[in-house]
Design an enzyme around this catalytic site. Structure first.
Site, PDB file in Angstrom:
ATOM      1  CB  CYS A 107      -0.917   0.040   1.222  1.00  7.87           C
ATOM      2  SG  CYS A 107      -1.744   1.637   1.371  1.00  7.87           S
ATOM      3  CB  CYS A 110      -1.670   4.393   4.821  1.00 12.27           C
ATOM      4  SG  CYS A 110      -3.202   4.075   3.921  1.00 12.27           S
ATOM      5  CB  SER A 111      -0.579   0.104   6.588  1.00  8.50           C
ATOM      6  OG  SER A 111      -1.549   0.699   7.428  1.00  8.50           O
ATOM      7  CB  CYS A 112      -4.932  -0.359   2.276  1.00  8.30           C
ATOM      8  SG  CYS A 112      -5.442   1.345   2.590  1.00  8.30           S
TER       9      CYS A 112
HETATM   10 FE    FE Z   1      -3.308   2.187   2.907  1.00  6.01          FE
END
Ligand code: FE
Length: 207
Positions: A107, A110-112
């Site tokens: 991602c 961010c951190s999806c």
């Molecule tokens: Fe994300």
């Protein structure tokens, strides 16, 4: 309250933990959530929901061609057949590895991450180095950071997960697994193999 974008600088673990704690305190204080509710969610994602669920999905796809077809067409419908689904996984897409194509998920923003099948993302998944460098030089990242060499003849494809679409990888079924039950197959599927930064375990090692 001002919100700063910190995506380009790496906040320390302690700083992130402090911010999370501060947010939690604020939410509890305002009566928006209870600490019990937060504890329950965390405990569920730590012990009940995790890569073992994704491993079941992969093992079923390796064993059942109809299921695999559905999984590649409509991952949510396929996962639902196994009772798997939920928040942070509203729209999941599965990409299939083969001898010709190696898929890796990141991602960039961010951190999806697809929580219902993989649980909470590992820390490195959130690091700017992984997020930006994987897009620019995936082969090098896989080799240097994860010890995973991809054959020069294979295509490496990078998939950028977002809040809308969360990808996970269907790794190749390892050789020497003929006749294995779904449960045995699932034990070979690692979290990293479903992110695309690792391979499933070698069946010889687990025997
Ligand atoms: Fe994300």
């Amino acid at each position: 309250m001002s919100v700063e974008r910190t995506s380009d600088s790496q906040a320390s673990e302690a700083e992130i933990a402090a911010r999370a704690k501060a947010l939690e305190s604020l939410l509890v204080e305002k009566g928006l959530v209870s600490t019990d509710a937060i504890d329950r969610v965390i405990s569920a994602y730590e012990s009940d929901i995790g890569p073992m669920l994704g491993a079941q999905v992969v093992a079923r796809a390796w064993s059942d061609p109809e299921f695999k077809k559905l999984l590649l067409e409509d991952a949510n419908a396929a996962c639902e057949q196994l009772g798997i689904g939920g928040m942070q996984g509203e729209h999941m897409v599965v990409v299939e590895n083969s001898a010709q194509v190696h898929n890796v998920v990141v991602c960039t923003l961010c951190s999806c991450y697809p929580w219902p099948v993989l649980g909470l993302p590992p820390n490195w998944y959130k690091y700017p180095q992984y997020r930006s460098r994987t897009v620019m030089e995936p082969r090098e990242v896989l080799k240097e950071e994860f010890g995973l060499g991809i054959d020069e003849s294979a295509d490496v494809r990078v998939w950028d997960s977002s809040a809308e679409i969360r990808y996970f990888v269907l790794p190749e079924r390892p050789e020497g697994t003929e006749g294995m039950s779904e449960e045995e197959l699932a034990s070979l599927v690692t979290r990293d193999s479903m992110i695309g930064v690792g391979e499933p375990r070698d069946p010889e090692e687990t025997r």
